[in-house]
Design a protein around this motif. Structure first.
Motif, PDB file in Angstrom:
ATOM      1  N   GLY A 159      15.522  41.635 -34.713  1.00 24.74           N
ATOM      2  CA  GLY A 159      14.685  41.081 -35.784  1.00 24.74           C
ATOM      3  C   GLY A 159      13.640  42.102 -36.213  1.00 24.74           C
ATOM      4  O   GLY A 159      12.971  42.682 -35.357  1.00 24.74           O
ATOM      5  N   ILE A 160      13.538  42.312 -37.516  1.00 20.25           N
ATOM      6  CA  ILE A 160      12.536  43.253 -38.053  1.00 20.25           C
ATOM      7  C   ILE A 160      11.478  42.398 -38.740  1.00 20.25           C
ATOM      8  O   ILE A 160      11.712  41.860 -39.821  1.00 20.25           O
ATOM      9  CB  ILE A 160      13.162  44.231 -39.065  1.00 20.25           C
ATOM     10  N   LEU A 161      10.325  42.259 -38.116  1.00 19.50           N
ATOM     11  CA  LEU A 161       9.329  41.296 -38.564  1.00 19.50           C
ATOM     12  C   LEU A 161       8.319  41.911 -39.535  1.00 19.50           C
ATOM     13  O   LEU A 161       7.948  43.066 -39.400  1.00 19.50           O
ATOM     14  CB  LEU A 161       8.565  40.752 -37.355  1.00 19.50           C
ATOM     15  N   PRO A 162       7.837  41.113 -40.495  1.00 20.32           N
ATOM     16  CA  PRO A 162       6.859  41.621 -41.459  1.00 20.32           C
ATOM     17  C   PRO A 162       5.441  41.739 -40.885  1.00 20.32           C
ATOM     18  O   PRO A 162       4.639  42.508 -41.396  1.00 20.32           O
ATOM     19  CB  PRO A 162       6.889  40.572 -42.574  1.00 20.32           C
ATOM     20  N   GLY A 163       5.139  40.947 -39.871  1.00 24.17           N
ATOM     21  CA  GLY A 163       3.775  40.923 -39.347  1.00 24.17           C
ATOM     22  C   GLY A 163       3.698  41.449 -37.920  1.00 24.17           C
ATOM     23  O   GLY A 163       4.397  42.397 -37.553  1.00 24.17           O
ATOM     24  N   THR A 164       2.846  40.816 -37.142  1.00 25.41           N
ATOM     25  CA  THR A 164       2.667  41.229 -35.754  1.00 25.41           C
ATOM     26  C   THR A 164       3.070  40.077 -34.839  1.00 25.41           C
ATOM     27  O   THR A 164       3.306  38.956 -35.290  1.00 25.41           O
ATOM     28  CB  THR A 164       1.199  41.566 -35.478  1.00 25.41           C
ATOM     29  N   ARG A 165       3.109  40.368 -33.545  1.00 22.12           N
ATOM     30  CA  ARG A 165       3.517  39.316 -32.604  1.00 22.12           C
ATOM     31  C   ARG A 165       2.541  38.140 -32.608  1.00 22.12           C
ATOM     32  O   ARG A 165       2.908  37.026 -32.266  1.00 22.12           O
ATOM     33  CB  ARG A 165       3.698  39.873 -31.202  1.00 22.12           C
ATOM     34  N   ASN A 166       1.309  38.407 -32.996  1.00 26.95           N
ATOM     35  CA  ASN A 166       0.338  37.315 -33.040  1.00 26.95           C
ATOM     36  C   ASN A 166       0.415  36.514 -34.331  1.00 26.95           C
ATOM     37  O   ASN A 166       0.258  35.293 -34.328  1.00 26.95           O
ATOM     38  CB  ASN A 166      -1.080  37.870 -32.882  1.00 26.95           C
ATOM     39  N   THR A 167       0.640  37.198 -35.443  1.00 27.55           N
ATOM     40  CA  THR A 167       0.610  36.486 -36.723  1.00 27.55           C
ATOM     41  C   THR A 167       1.934  35.814 -37.054  1.00 27.55           C
ATOM     42  O   THR A 167       1.961  34.683 -37.521  1.00 27.55           O
ATOM     43  CB  THR A 167       0.257  37.445 -37.883  1.00 27.55           C
ATOM     44  N   THR A 168       3.038  36.527 -36.859  1.00 27.62           N
ATOM     45  CA  THR A 168       4.347  35.984 -37.237  1.00 27.62           C
ATOM     46  C   THR A 168       5.365  36.327 -36.153  1.00 27.62           C
ATOM     47  O   THR A 168       6.194  37.220 -36.332  1.00 27.62           O
ATOM     48  CB  THR A 168       4.838  36.576 -38.580  1.00 27.62           C
ATOM     49  N   PRO A 169       5.321  35.613 -35.031  1.00 24.66           N
ATOM     50  CA  PRO A 169       6.243  35.919 -33.934  1.00 24.66           C
ATOM     51  C   PRO A 169       7.697  35.690 -34.341  1.00 24.66           C
ATOM     52  O   PRO A 169       7.989  34.866 -35.206  1.00 24.66           O
ATOM     53  CB  PRO A 169       5.822  34.956 -32.833  1.00 24.66           C
ATOM     54  N   ALA A 170       8.584  36.422 -33.696  1.00 20.67           N
ATOM     55  CA  ALA A 170      10.021  36.282 -33.954  1.00 20.67           C
ATOM     56  C   ALA A 170      10.490  34.897 -33.536  1.00 20.67           C
ATOM     57  O   ALA A 170       9.915  34.267 -32.635  1.00 20.67           O
ATOM     58  CB  ALA A 170      10.784  37.339 -33.165  1.00 20.67           C
ATOM     59  N   ASN A 171      11.559  34.420 -34.176  1.00 13.06           N
ATOM     60  CA  ASN A 171      12.159  33.164 -33.719  1.00 13.06           C
ATOM     61  C   ASN A 171      12.772  33.375 -32.334  1.00 13.06           C
ATOM     62  O   ASN A 171      12.997  34.519 -31.917  1.00 13.06           O
ATOM     63  CB  ASN A 171      13.183  32.652 -34.739  1.00 13.06           C
ATOM     64  N   LYS A 172      13.040  32.287 -31.645  1.00 12.10           N
ATOM     65  CA  LYS A 172      13.386  32.421 -30.226  1.00 12.10           C
ATOM     66  C   LYS A 172      14.797  32.933 -29.958  1.00 12.10           C
ATOM     67  O   LYS A 172      15.165  33.122 -28.798  1.00 12.10           O
ATOM     68  CB  LYS A 172      13.146  31.101 -29.500  1.00 12.10           C
TER      69      LYS A 172
END
Lengths: 166, 166, 166, 166
Positions: C63-76
């Motif tokens: 998963g390539i996330l737009p935010g950070t682990r705190n703001t927009t964590p990856a789905n499980k």
């Protein structure tokens, strides 16, 4: 030809009573008087001081912002606000867009800009800023130290002009 | 839950005869043995050494590349290659994607990763790496120093586990 | 050699009762069964469906996330979470890191990924997705249309294998 | 307050004999006459035409470049050149930095800018540009169509002024 740009990098938490604030303000003014566009990270503290100094001297100020116009608007002395929405990745843009840069004091963000400038071959002048030294090396440093805002500006202008073969 | 990731940051110009190469290789192996994904910048030198150590221990290696698969392909020990095409801006991604990071030796790129890690609150351990000190400050540093690859790995794992409340 | 990666791009607002959700789930599963790493934007909706399908088939999900682990964590269902903190600029990384990509339905973010894939020469298959046509042109489109999840997967695998000269 | 910025997005391969070149030139001139900073991707074709039109009308031109000053220098009508070194990720910056944008013709890069503008809520006007339509939807489009450079400029200015509550 695009206009020459010199960056001033420093901490967002500096206030008007700090020496770094006045140094940033003076450098912004001096660079504007010499006709340079003054680039900063567009936020408060040293970034605002440099922009204000340049604006009050009739110069053009450029701010490269980490967020958006809604989340982190530019300070009111920025003429041209470039919003990246890319967080600290905007520090890379700061160093790539300058003909030379001055770091004044600063925290971790400024340290990253110093490192990125050195990596990207943007000449960088340090004024009361981070002390850095590689482990186990004898090579000459690629950065220059200044002991006053005036000296920092002179060194930056010389570097910017050498950079472009002027 | 995503797997825990620990980054190893170091110079691309390190060769197998350098101490830093062997240190990176050892740390990659130790982290893989402990079940961590090993993240690097995906290129050669210390990045390749760390990936190779992890791969040979049966671990998973992640490389975050500055260019594209055509311009700067990942070294052959990278399992998951993420191509950014963003140059040094990929250093920001490196630090944001780690639960903790170790800097081994390194040049300006590594210094930028140390600074960005400190800025972004990714715990960072320095092993024979840059000496850094802010101007005029007495506060405790946010980074930790290690004196061996084994100590660096222990400190990084402790930090990664504290980070997630494990 | 790094593992082959196929991307599935789709809307974050899709729910389990939508056709697009089930299509994304099926395609994730089929790609995992064929040994491909499944790349998504790491968030909910079609991204989560694709990751879940791949995970349940024993595959590896990126998963390539737009935010950070705190703001927009990856789905499980994401195994390897890469946090960029760069907002939509992460869409560029998505397309550069794939050997081929499938767009399923989607909103503006998906449209940008389709365009960036075409710009960056990542083969892209459209399944019930955007209709796009340049103004005034007769040239052949660079994208392919699929009429079922199975066909989309077949076309994507063929493109990914052609891409690498396999 | 920072100056108002309107973007003109179009293909780099357009030449002076194309209708799109003259449209971009005219729109740059009209926007400069109305006091707007004209933002482009800083390269050739429609980007250069728009910058030239604005420059010749005495306006200020801003270019957001994908590369560096050495690899992909700005065209000679750009006053303020921002070098990102981030490839197509600079398209995200283009749309975030505008108060409104006009797409003229264009290839895949322009399509990505249209999509990113719509995603990021930057008002976007299409002039002889991509036809886009989501699959299966009845909602009103968020973009506006113009049938002449003059109409595109009027719509963009109205949108930019509405944007800021002016």
């Amino acid at each position: 030809m695009a206009r020459k740009i010199i960056g001033i990098f420093g901490a967002g938490r500096v206030t008007e009573t700090d020496n770094d604030w006045m140094a940033a303000f003076s450098m912004g003014r001096l660079l504007a008087q010499r006709g340079f566009v003054v680039l900063t990270g567009g936020l408060g503290g040293a970034m605002e001081a440099a922009s204000r100094g340049a604006r009050e001297a009739g110069g053009v100020t450029l701010g490269i912002l980490p967020g958006t116009r809604n989340t982190t608007p530019a300070n009111k002395y920025v003429d041209i606000a470039v919003y990246t929405g890319m967080g600290e990745a905007r520090n890379v843009i700061n160093v790539k867009s300058c003909d030379a840069a001055i770091a004044i004091g600063g925290e971790y963000g400024t340290l990253s800009e110093i490192a990125l400038a050195l990596k990207g071959q943007c000449p960088v002048i340090l004024l009361d800023s981070w002390h850095i030294a590689p482990h186990n090396t004898v090579k000459q440093p690629d950065w220059q130290l200044a002991s006053s805002p005036e000296e920092a500006v002179s060194l930056a202008i010389a570097a910017a002009e050498a950079e472009s073969g002027a």
